[in-house]
Write a protein that holds these residues in place. Structure first.
Motif, mmCIF file in Angstrom:
data_model
loop_
_atom_site.group_PDB
_atom_site.id
_atom_site.type_symbol
_atom_site.label_atom_id
_atom_site.label_comp_id
_atom_site.label_asym_id
_atom_site.label_seq_id
_atom_site.Cartn_x
_atom_site.Cartn_y
_atom_site.Cartn_z
ATOM 1 N N GLU A 1 0.835 -1.211 0.000
ATOM 2 C CA GLU A 1 0.000 0.000 0.000
ATOM 3 C C GLU A 1 0.868 1.259 0.000
ATOM 4 N N ASN A 2 1.980 1.223 0.745
ATOM 5 C CA ASN A 2 2.907 2.349 0.736
ATOM 6 C C ASN A 2 3.369 2.676 -0.682
ATOM 7 N N ALA B 1 -1.750 -0.833 -10.373
ATOM 8 C CA ALA B 1 -0.830 -0.310 -9.363
ATOM 9 C C ALA B 1 -0.227 -1.452 -8.548
ATOM 10 N N ASP B 2 -1.066 -2.435 -8.208
ATOM 11 C CA ASP B 2 -0.574 -3.577 -7.424
ATOM 12 C C ASP B 2 0.468 -4.373 -8.213
ATOM 13 N N LEU C 1 8.768 -4.437 -5.802
ATOM 14 C CA LEU C 1 9.217 -5.161 -4.608
ATOM 15 C C LEU C 1 10.168 -6.285 -4.994
ATOM 16 N N ASN C 2 9.859 -6.920 -6.090
ATOM 17 C CA ASN C 2 10.725 -7.960 -6.613
ATOM 18 C C ASN C 2 12.114 -7.383 -6.921
ATOM 19 N N LYS D 1 7.382 -9.413 1.071
ATOM 20 C CA LYS D 1 7.007 -8.468 2.136
ATOM 21 C C LYS D 1 5.818 -7.580 1.781
ATOM 22 N N ALA D 2 5.138 -7.875 0.674
ATOM 23 C CA ALA D 2 4.068 -6.991 0.191
ATOM 24 C C ALA D 2 3.035 -6.682 1.271
ATOM 25 N N ASP D 3 2.651 -7.694 2.048
ATOM 26 C CA ASP D 3 1.540 -7.516 2.992
ATOM 27 C C ASP D 3 1.984 -7.263 4.428
#
Ligand code: ADP
Ligand code: MG
Length: 240
Positions: free
Chosen positions: A96-97, A113-114, A121-122, A129-131
């Motif tokens: 979300e950040n 966006a996700d 993140l990858n 760590k997404a969540d």
């Protein structure tokens, strides 16, 4: 990509930046080094419109950001900034950040966006760590998430203000590795750092600032190996 002429910045009677002239070309990595209090952060903050210069001009991709007619928010979107203190939103997950700005400011749909957020993140080694909430990340992971967040706005230029200074030593390498990869991919970057080994290896050019001036600049081998000014020599003798 960036052309800075006669940049000056004063806070009241205190003149922090005195006539700075800097050009940064596309895909160039410029490291800024210098003692504490020399004006490095103020310099970056002027580029990012977080401080208003008291003199001179800053032109980014042809747009003068000191011209009040230009839209500051639009120009800021060209620039990604990473701070010493990561400034992640604590009540939002890592994903979300990263996706909040693309969704709110770019009008990206959640799905898109996700996907972008997960790709980023990858890229910074945080795929798992997404969540997670920022409190459950190490300092190095927080900083890598902060880099991903800055990249999510697809900036033309990335600015870093001592991104590894607040980290435990064992966390520094991972953050520098992410930055090194960005450099390899051709990202234009201005990096204030105390990591001299990194500057020497990754920078195309190093700027040594002291007392609000650029005392000396040059290619890293020259500046570190054969500094010309007394002040540069003194500084390097303390940090190398
Ligand atoms: P550096 O990042 O090289 O350590 P800074 O740009 O943070 O240097 O600060 C340079 C000088 O400007 C310091 O003397 C600092 O106290 C002063 N300064 C920075 N920001 C402000 C401010 N908002 N108001 C007044 N003085 C400031
Ligand atoms: Mg600083």
């Amino acid at each position: 990509m960036i052309k800075i002429e006669n940049l000056q910045k004063s806070f009241g009677d205190l003149q922090v930046l005195k006539d700075m002239n800097v050009e940064v070309r596309a895909q160039e990595v410029v490291c800024v080094i210098g003692p504490s209090g020399s004006g490095k952060s103020t310099f970056l903050r002027c580029i990012n419109c977080l401080e208003e210069p008291t003199g001179g001009s800053i032109v980014i991709e042809g747009m003068d950001i000191t011209d009040p007619k230009n839209n500051v928010n639009k120009m800021r979107q060209k620039l990604g900034m990473v701070f010493q203190q990561f400034n992640l939103f604590p009540h939002m997950t890592v994903l979300e950040n990263i996706t909040i700005a693309p969704k709110r400011l770019r009008g990206k749909a959640k799905l898109e966006a996700d996907q972008l957020g997960k790709d980023l993140l990858n890229k910074v080694g945080l795929a798992d760590k997404a969540d997670v909430y920022p409190d459950n990340l190490s300092g190095g992971q927080k900083q890598r998430a902060a880099i991903a967040r800055a990249l999510a706005m697809e900036p033309a230029i990335m600015l870093f203000d001592e991104p590894t200074s607040a980290l435990d030593p064992e966390m520094v390498g991972g953050v520098l590795a992410v930055m090194k990869n960005l450099a390899k991919e051709g990202m234009t970057m201005v990096i204030v750092t105390h990591e001299m080994g990194f500057a020497r290896e990754v920078a195309d050019r190093v700027i040594f600032m002291d007392g609000g001036y650029i005392v000396e600049e040059g290619d890293p081998e020259d500046l570190f190996g054969n500094p010309k000014h007394e002040r540069t020599k003194t500084f390097l003798s303390k940090v190398l």
